[in-house]
Write a protein that holds these residues in place. Structure first.
Motif, PDB file in Angstrom:
ATOM      1  N   ASP A 192       0.853  -1.183   0.000  1.00 19.04           N
ATOM      2  CA  ASP A 192       0.000   0.000   0.000  1.00 19.04           C
ATOM      3  C   ASP A 192       0.893   1.239   0.000  1.00 19.04           C
ATOM      4  O   ASP A 192       2.036   1.193   0.466  1.00 19.04           O
ATOM      5  CB  ASP A 192      -0.925   0.037   1.226  1.00 19.04           C
ATOM      6  N   GLN A 273      -3.465  -6.050   6.856  1.00 15.60           N
ATOM      7  CA  GLN A 273      -3.533  -5.053   5.795  1.00 15.60           C
ATOM      8  C   GLN A 273      -4.836  -4.270   5.863  1.00 15.60           C
ATOM      9  O   GLN A 273      -4.850  -3.036   5.720  1.00 15.60           O
ATOM     10  CB  GLN A 273      -3.401  -5.707   4.424  1.00 15.60           C
ATOM     11  N   GLU A 277      -5.030   1.120   7.333  1.00  9.68           N
ATOM     12  CA  GLU A 277      -5.456   2.474   6.966  1.00  9.68           C
ATOM     13  C   GLU A 277      -6.025   3.215   8.162  1.00  9.68           C
ATOM     14  O   GLU A 277      -5.666   4.375   8.412  1.00  9.68           O
ATOM     15  CB  GLU A 277      -6.477   2.424   5.831  1.00  9.68           C
ATOM     16  N   TYR A 299      -4.393   7.163   1.310  1.00  7.32           N
ATOM     17  CA  TYR A 299      -3.975   5.781   1.506  1.00  7.32           C
ATOM     18  C   TYR A 299      -4.395   5.003   0.268  1.00  7.32           C
ATOM     19  O   TYR A 299      -5.580   4.851  -0.008  1.00  7.32           O
ATOM     20  CB  TYR A 299      -4.617   5.192   2.760  1.00  7.32           C
ATOM     21  N   ARG A 301      -4.408   1.601  -1.797  1.00  8.59           N
ATOM     22  CA  ARG A 301      -4.218   0.153  -1.775  1.00  8.59           C
ATOM     23  C   ARG A 301      -3.732  -0.299  -3.148  1.00  8.59           C
ATOM     24  O   ARG A 301      -4.345   0.010  -4.164  1.00  8.59           O
ATOM     25  CB  ARG A 301      -5.525  -0.548  -1.405  1.00  8.59           C
ATOM     26  N   GLN A 302      -2.637  -1.061  -3.154  1.00  5.35           N
ATOM     27  CA  GLN A 302      -2.035  -1.449  -4.426  1.00  5.35           C
ATOM     28  C   GLN A 302      -2.121  -2.952  -4.683  1.00  5.35           C
ATOM     29  O   GLN A 302      -2.738  -3.376  -5.641  1.00  5.35           O
ATOM     30  CB  GLN A 302      -0.586  -0.956  -4.474  1.00  5.35           C
TER      31      GLN A 302
END
Length: 402
Positions: A192, A273, A277, A299, A301-302
């Motif tokens: 992230d 995960q 955040e 933030y 998220r990837q």
């Protein structure tokens, strides 16, 4: 293993080895001419040309500069996908290789040039064995892995439509060339991205009481973010929060009006995960308020944690052991490095594994991925091509290993 299968394995390795000169030449061509994420047009054109020369129909422009090519077997059956990434990194190469990057500030420091060459080698091996395939092999050449954008874009453009399983590999320079490494459970971390903007009130550095200093607030935030891991997450649940850039001010006697931080968050658990955040927003907002600053946190998220499907992992391990011998496969250590192949694994079952690309002696002391002196030992190219081809052949020949 029976004598016929022994012979077939030997033939696969021999043919892959016979291709090693061609694979090495193509890999070096790509290495000399690296292209960053979202810029891989020339790389893609070179790959597409070679795929078409093998008689395959190529769909280009998939997820940017990505490509899809399908190889139909002689009988109907499932679809197995094999994937390679193509992009380079914004790193100035510091090797003395005769084929070092010719492009200033760009380098294949992660070996994606090798991955591309390996998959092309696997295509060659499988095309000549089409009559042994009951189903379809889909070859995915992916762009923009380094910025965690390519897999998502390829999925959006239909790369996984009709795919039953997917397999991929990544070279590892701290593992001797010719070895492979697999792991059950989490292999690579989630990724992230953090972007934090702080606003205070600028002023003269000699009169701080008339200002609100965002640089001091930002420094406090860097330290407070570490408590999200050290005091809010179990020590048995690994996580990392790293601030990688800190930008504020231009003059030594001026308190800046704004500061900007960027960073990365890595975890090994989907549950951890999911909660990061909220933790980081709370810490950023509270710390900024304590220093009278206004904060905005983006933030992003990837990619999720990379976990291979247990069945597909078993299939891949069986194929690798038959091809190379079980003594050539080791258990992989987990790493917080991320890979957007994990997004493919969210959609369909599959497996991702490491392929050694380091020296035979003292591989653990070799320069690692993303280092300006990264060096790939090219004997791994034929091994990688044969490994990918062997997995597809086994999965489309009715084997039920694992």
């Amino acid at each position: 293993m029976n004598t016929v299968e022994d012979k077939l394995r030997a033939e696969l390795l021999e043919e892959a080895e016979a291709l090693s000169g061609e694979l090495t030449a193509f890999r070096r061509e790509l290495h000399e001419n690296p292209e960053l994420s979202l810029e891989e047009s020339e790389t893609a054109a070179k790959v597409a040309e070679r795929l078409r020369a093998l008689g395959l129909t190529v769909r280009t422009g998939v997820g940017g500069h990505g490509m899809i090519a399908d190889l139909e077997g002689s009988l109907p059956g499932p679809t197995v996908a094999l994937r390679a990434d193509m992009d380079a990194l914004p790193i100035q190469e510091e090797t003395d290789l005769p084929f070092a990057s010719r492009v200033s500030g760009k380098m294949h420091a992660c070996g994606h040039d090798a991955h591309t060459s390996m998959l092309l080698g696997a295509v060659r091996l499988l095309v000549s064995r089409r009559d042994r395939l009951a189903g379809r092999v889909r070859f995915l050449f992916q762009a923009a892995e380094e910025i965690n954008a390519g897999a998502k874009a390829m999925i959006r453009d239909g790369a996984l439509d009709g795919v039953d399983e997917i397999y991929g590999l990544h070279n590892l320079p701290t593992l001797a060339a010719g070895l492979t490494a697999t792991r059950r459970g989490a292999l690579m971390g989630s990724v992230d991205r953090l972007e934090i903007e702080l606003e205070g009130r600028g002023g003269h550095g000699a009169i701080p009481d008339q200002s609100i200093d965002p640089l001091v607030a930002a420094s406090a935030i860097v330290m407070s973010l570490q408590t999200a891991v050290s005091r809010e997450i179990s020590p048995f649940a690994p996580a990392v929060v790293t601030i990688g850039s800190f930008q504020a001010g231009e003059a030594n006697n001026v308190i800046p009006h704004r500061a900007r931080l960027t960073g990365t968050v890595r975890t090994f658990s989907p549950d951890v995960q999911a909660g990061m955040e909220e933790r980081l927003r709370r810490l950023v907002a509270g710390t900024a308020e304590a220093y009278r600053c206004r904060a905005e946190l983006r933030y992003i998220r990837q990619t999720p944690v990379l976990v291979s499907d247990d069945r597909c992992l078993g299939h891949a391990e069986a194929s690798l052991d038959r091809l190379l011998g079980p003594e050539r496969r080791v258990e992989a250590d987990p790493t917080m490095a991320g890979e957007d192949f994990s997004l493919f694994l969210e959609q369909v079952p599959g497996c991702f594994f490491w392929l050694g690309s380091g020296p035979q002696e003292n591989a653990k002391e070799a320069y690692g991925l993303h280092h300006p002196k990264f060096r790939l030992h090219e004997e791994c190219l034929s091994v990688g091509a044969a490994a990918l081809a062997a997995i597809a052949l086994d999965r489309l020949s009715g084997r039920a290993d694992g």
